[in-house]
Enzyme design. Structure first.
Site, PDB file in Angstrom:
ATOM      1  CE1 TYR A  16      88.005  62.457   3.909  1.00  0.00           C
ATOM      2  CE2 TYR A  16      85.696  62.316   4.532  1.00  0.00           C
ATOM      3  CZ  TYR A  16      86.949  61.743   4.440  1.00  0.00           C
ATOM      4  OH  TYR A  16      87.152  60.466   4.899  1.00  0.00           O
TER       5      TYR A  16
ATOM      6  CB  VAL B 248      94.026  61.865   1.088  1.00  0.00           C
ATOM      7  CG1 VAL B 248      93.635  60.391   1.098  1.00  0.00           C
ATOM      8  CG2 VAL B 248      93.770  62.494   2.459  1.00  0.00           C
TER       9      VAL B 248
ATOM     10  CG  HIS C  54      94.625  54.949   1.753  1.00  0.00           C
ATOM     11  ND1 HIS C  54      95.139  54.922   3.026  1.00  0.00           N
ATOM     12  CD2 HIS C  54      94.575  53.640   1.350  1.00  0.00           C
ATOM     13  CE1 HIS C  54      95.400  53.662   3.376  1.00  0.00           C
ATOM     14  NE2 HIS C  54      95.079  52.880   2.379  1.00  0.00           N
TER      15      HIS C  54
ATOM     16  CB  CYS D 211      74.027  61.910 -13.078  1.00  0.00           C
ATOM     17  SG  CYS D 211      74.967  61.739 -11.555  1.00  0.00           S
TER      18      CYS D 211
ATOM     19  N   GLY E 160     106.621  56.898   8.718  1.00  0.00           N
ATOM     20  CA  GLY E 160     105.462  57.506   9.368  1.00  0.00           C
ATOM     21  C   GLY E 160     104.152  56.784   9.160  1.00  0.00           C
TER      22      GLY E 160
ATOM     23  CG  ASN F  51     106.814  55.552  13.307  1.00  0.00           C
ATOM     24  OD1 ASN F  51     106.681  56.209  14.328  1.00  0.00           O
ATOM     25  ND2 ASN F  51     105.783  55.093  12.610  1.00  0.00           N
ATOM     26  N   PRO F  52     109.250  57.730  14.871  1.00  0.00           N
ATOM     27  CG  PRO F  52     108.130  59.644  15.611  1.00  0.00           C
ATOM     28  CD  PRO F  52     108.393  58.825  14.398  1.00  0.00           C
TER      29      PRO F  52
HETATM   30  P1  OAD Z   1      98.527  56.506  11.569  1.00  0.00           P
HETATM   31  O1  OAD Z   1      97.967  57.705  12.231  1.00  0.00           O
HETATM   32  O2  OAD Z   1      97.903  55.179  11.826  1.00  0.00           O
HETATM   33  O3  OAD Z   1     100.067  56.376  11.942  1.00  0.00           O
HETATM   34  C1  OAD Z   1     100.925  57.475  11.878  1.00  0.00           C
HETATM   35  C2  OAD Z   1     102.292  57.034  12.279  1.00  0.00           C
HETATM   36  O4  OAD Z   1     103.172  58.133  12.119  1.00  0.00           O
HETATM   37  C3  OAD Z   1     102.423  56.554  13.732  1.00  0.00           C
HETATM   38  O5  OAD Z   1     103.105  55.307  13.753  1.00  0.00           O
HETATM   39  C4  OAD Z   1     103.263  57.643  14.394  1.00  0.00           C
HETATM   40  O6  OAD Z   1     104.147  57.111  15.379  1.00  0.00           O
HETATM   41  C5  OAD Z   1     104.055  58.158  13.215  1.00  0.00           C
HETATM   42  N1  OAD Z   1     104.533  59.552  13.349  1.00  0.00           N
HETATM   43  C6  OAD Z   1     104.007  60.580  14.063  1.00  0.00           C
HETATM   44  N2  OAD Z   1     104.730  61.695  13.879  1.00  0.00           N
HETATM   45  C7  OAD Z   1     105.747  61.375  13.023  1.00  0.00           C
HETATM   46  C8  OAD Z   1     106.838  62.108  12.445  1.00  0.00           C
HETATM   47  N3  OAD Z   1     107.033  63.409  12.690  1.00  0.00           N
HETATM   48  N4  OAD Z   1     107.666  61.442  11.615  1.00  0.00           N
HETATM   49  C9  OAD Z   1     107.488  60.123  11.333  1.00  0.00           C
HETATM   50  N5  OAD Z   1     106.484  59.394  11.864  1.00  0.00           N
HETATM   51  C10 OAD Z   1     105.613  60.008  12.693  1.00  0.00           C
HETATM   52  O7  OAD Z   1      98.573  56.843  10.001  1.00  0.00           O
HETATM   53  P2  OAD Z   1      98.735  55.837   8.771  1.00  0.00           P
HETATM   54  O8  OAD Z   1      99.597  54.704   9.115  1.00  0.00           O
HETATM   55  O9  OAD Z   1      99.093  56.671   7.592  1.00  0.00           O
HETATM   56  O10 OAD Z   1      93.223  55.624   5.702  1.00  0.00           O
HETATM   57  O11 OAD Z   1      97.242  55.336   8.629  1.00  0.00           O
HETATM   58  C11 OAD Z   1      96.908  54.509   7.560  1.00  0.00           C
HETATM   59  C12 OAD Z   1      95.514  54.829   7.094  1.00  0.00           C
HETATM   60  O12 OAD Z   1      94.603  54.791   8.204  1.00  0.00           O
HETATM   61  C13 OAD Z   1      95.340  56.227   6.553  1.00  0.00           C
HETATM   62  O13 OAD Z   1      95.746  56.360   5.208  1.00  0.00           O
HETATM   63  C14 OAD Z   1      93.855  56.436   6.686  1.00  0.00           C
HETATM   64  C15 OAD Z   1      93.648  55.893   8.068  1.00  0.00           C
HETATM   65  O14 OAD Z   1      92.376  55.387   8.340  1.00  0.00           O
HETATM   66  C16 OAD Z   1      92.124  56.048   5.077  1.00  0.00           C
HETATM   67  O15 OAD Z   1      91.619  57.118   5.326  1.00  0.00           O
HETATM   68  C17 OAD Z   1      91.603  55.076   4.071  1.00  0.00           C
END
Ligand code: OAD
Length: 245
Positions: A53, A88, A104, A146, A183, A209-210
């Site tokens: 992290y 985050v 998150h 603690c 995204g 979303n692309p």
């Molecule tokens: P993902 O990695 O699952 O999805 C990212 C999305 O962004 C995909 O659908 C891509 O097609 C899209 N993408 C990529 N480049 C892009 C761009 N330039 N513009 C727009 N879209 C684009 O990420 P999240 O959906 O955010 O949780 O994932 C959800 C959660 O899963 C995260 O918050 C994290 C992860 O585990 C925790 O850590 C709790």
């Protein structure tokens, strides 16, 4: 207009912050969430998790908000805008968005795993010139109250979302006329349920979303383009009073 944004990792991709599920470059394609993103993982190997992290926090600290983040912030001048993010990072805030709900948690809100105390200044963001390399261990600091370990302020698998952020997300979805989902793969619940809630409540839903996602089945429109381009197009359409979705 009352507009709510729900953003995911794709929102930050054009700033150089990796997504989770993109093939090859996604964090979960390269790292095992079971070893890095659960409370058990942290208790088993705190230095591995804290180091990872810290590495991510340094990536974010170096990244800059892109035109899409700035475009969302600018919309606040003319519209009632709420931003709900699964990210985050702090790129929405650095672009000027206010009151962002972090479903998150935040990379920059470390707290004690024992007593919950926050540490000021946040140790995850200190000494950024000497962050661990990708995958390297660094023991987490200890709580001065603690003595337990300080953990990252993010939500891990199996943990509840912060109640205030979830309430803010529900409020945003109920209050909006248009929900813009940018995204996100739409796979992680409960955040993934928000677009359906919006649609069921009679709100219009636009996806940017692309790539194809399951959200397309319920969105009124899916713009297959990157966040930066999609938000620019949204800003132009709103300025001209054109229908969006
Ligand atoms: P993902 O990695 O699952 O999805 C990212 C999305 O962004 C995909 O659908 C891509 O097609 C899209 N993408 C990529 N480049 C892009 C761009 N330039 N513009 C727009 N879209 C684009 O990420 P999240 O959906 O955010 O949780 O994932 C959800 C959660 O899963 C995260 O918050 C994290 C992860 O585990 C925790 O850590 C709790």
């Amino acid at each position: 207009m009352r507009i709510a944004f729900l953003t995911g990792a794709g929102m930050s991709a054009e700033s150089g912050v990796p997504t989770f599920r993109d093939a090859l470059t996604g964090l979960w394609a390269r790292f095992d969430p079971e070893r890095l993103a659960t409370e058990n993982a942290f208790r088993r190997d705190p230095a591995l998790v804290w180091g990872w992290y810290r590495w991510r926090a340094a990536l974010v600290a170096k990244a800059q908000p892109h035109a899409g983040h700035a475009g969302i912030a600018r919309l606040q001048d003319r519209h009632d805008v709420r931003v709900v993010t699964q990210n985050v990072d702090d790129l929405h805030e650095r672009a000027g968005s206010r009151g962002v709900a972090h479903l998150h948690g935040s990379l920059f809100a470390s707290r004690c795993i024992g007593c919950g105390s926050r540490v000021d200044p946040d140790p995850i963001a200190s000494g950024m010139e000497a962050v661990p390399a990708e995958g390297a261990r660094e023991p987490p600091p200890r709580c001065t109250a603690c003595g337990e370990a300080i953990r990252p302020g993010v939500v891990w698998f199996g943990e509840a979302l912060p109640a205030d952020a979830w309430d803010a997300a529900l409020d945003a979805v109920r209050a909006c006329e248009l929900l813009v989902v940018v995204g996100t793969s739409g796979l992680v619940h409960p955040a993934a349920a928000l677009p359906a809630l919006a649609r069921d409540a009679g709100r219009r839903v636009l996806e940017i979303n692309p790539d194809a996602t399951p959200l397309a089945a319920l969105a009124h429109a899916s713009w297959r383009m990157k966040a930066g381009e999609g938000i620019a197009r949204l800003g132009q359409a709103l300025a001209r009073g054109e229908p969006i979705a």
